[in-house]
Design an enzyme around this catalytic site. Sequence first.
Site, PDB file in Angstrom:
ATOM      1  N   SER A  85      25.605  39.707  38.199  1.00  0.00           N
ATOM      2  CA  SER A  85      26.166  38.560  38.073  1.00  0.00           C
ATOM      3  C   SER A  85      24.498  37.972  37.777  1.00  0.00           C
ATOM      4  O   SER A  85      23.050  38.902  38.655  1.00  0.00           O
ATOM      5  CB  SER A  85      26.150  37.968  39.744  1.00  0.00           C
ATOM      6  OG  SER A  85      27.498  37.801  39.214  1.00  0.00           O
TER       7      SER A  85
HETATM    8  N1  SAH Z   1      30.075  41.203  41.668  1.00  0.00           N
HETATM    9  C1  SAH Z   1      29.834  42.474  40.599  1.00  0.00           C
HETATM   10  C2  SAH Z   1      29.511  41.585  39.178  1.00  0.00           C
HETATM   11  C3  SAH Z   1      30.752  41.077  38.906  1.00  0.00           C
HETATM   12  S1  SAH Z   1      31.769  41.719  37.423  1.00  0.00           S
HETATM   13  C4  SAH Z   1      27.726  43.019  40.456  1.00  0.00           C
HETATM   14  O1  SAH Z   1      27.630  42.618  41.532  1.00  0.00           O
HETATM   15  O2  SAH Z   1      28.047  43.730  39.786  1.00  0.00           O
HETATM   16  C5  SAH Z   1      33.200  40.238  37.856  1.00  0.00           C
HETATM   17  C6  SAH Z   1      33.997  41.876  37.992  1.00  0.00           C
HETATM   18  O3  SAH Z   1      35.698  41.729  38.288  1.00  0.00           O
HETATM   19  C7  SAH Z   1      33.967  42.872  36.971  1.00  0.00           C
HETATM   20  O4  SAH Z   1      33.257  44.618  37.353  1.00  0.00           O
HETATM   21  C8  SAH Z   1      35.581  43.110  36.610  1.00  0.00           C
HETATM   22  O5  SAH Z   1      36.600  44.143  35.555  1.00  0.00           O
HETATM   23  C9  SAH Z   1      36.381  43.258  37.930  1.00  0.00           C
HETATM   24  N2  SAH Z   1      37.331  41.951  38.524  1.00  0.00           N
HETATM   25  C10 SAH Z   1      38.103  41.133  36.962  1.00  0.00           C
HETATM   26  N3  SAH Z   1      39.768  41.196  37.866  1.00  0.00           N
HETATM   27  C11 SAH Z   1      39.333  41.090  38.795  1.00  0.00           C
HETATM   28  C12 SAH Z   1      40.514  41.865  39.491  1.00  0.00           C
HETATM   29  N4  SAH Z   1      41.759  41.422  39.835  1.00  0.00           N
HETATM   30  N5  SAH Z   1      40.907  42.745  40.653  1.00  0.00           N
HETATM   31  C13 SAH Z   1      39.022  43.195  40.920  1.00  0.00           C
HETATM   32  N6  SAH Z   1      38.469  42.973  40.409  1.00  0.00           N
HETATM   33  C14 SAH Z   1      38.459  42.752  39.119  1.00  0.00           C
END
Ligand code: SAH
Length: 233
Positions: A85
Amino acid sequence: MISAFKYSLGIALACLGGVSIYAQESAMEKRQQMVEQQLAGRDITDRATLKAMAKVPREAFVPISQRPFAYEDRPLPIGDGQTISQPYMVAFMTQALRLKSSDRVLEIGTGSGYQAAVLSQIVDTVHTIEIIPSLGKRAERILKELNIENVQVRIGDGYFGWEEKAPFDAIIVTAGAESIPPVLVDQLAEDGVMVIPVGPHRGIRQLIRLTKKKGKIRTRSLMEVRFVPFVRN
Ligand code: SAH
């Protein structure tokens, strides 16, 4: 001859050392600028959040090709179609959790591990769940390399939270959900706070802050956001 060789080797090493010290300094400077301009210059006032953002090296969490852009005011690709993000969003969501150092925090969507690293500077325990195994493992490795020891990474579907470690004082969901997963609300402690982007996939979502007081749930929209989707296995 040998001494001349040693001498030039010494200079070469000194130069290399200089380059790496310079590179570190400039990352620190860029980070400080990011904190002042993108965070404090907007509406991030929570001191613990600003301090944590000034400390965690964002460049360590992005692919090498993205490192030159690590302190730009935007999300960056981290592989597998996912993104880290925008720094402001990380700070805004962290601040919105109103953390105390004793809080137990759950993050859904580990991604690069950066948000978890920021949280780890503020609270004692962070648990984070990632659904894409390669991302979760890479995040775990980077956190270890940075000697961040209070983050536990789990590979799995965050829809079900982390039952064995519940309840959590704060839950942060960093993928956009179509609705609030009820299990996460159940795993939130009394007086707990959850921050989650909610809305239709491919559309604008609302960043929701949900609080639980005496068992009563209240939600409030904080702003409009765009997030990669919360997926289900
Ligand atoms: N917090 C992260 C950015 C997240 S992007 C950072 O600091 O880099 C969103 C993430 O959520 C992605 O890696 C995606 O694979 C994950 N995601 C999506 N659906 C999910 C679920 N049901 N359970 C766990 N992770 C999930």
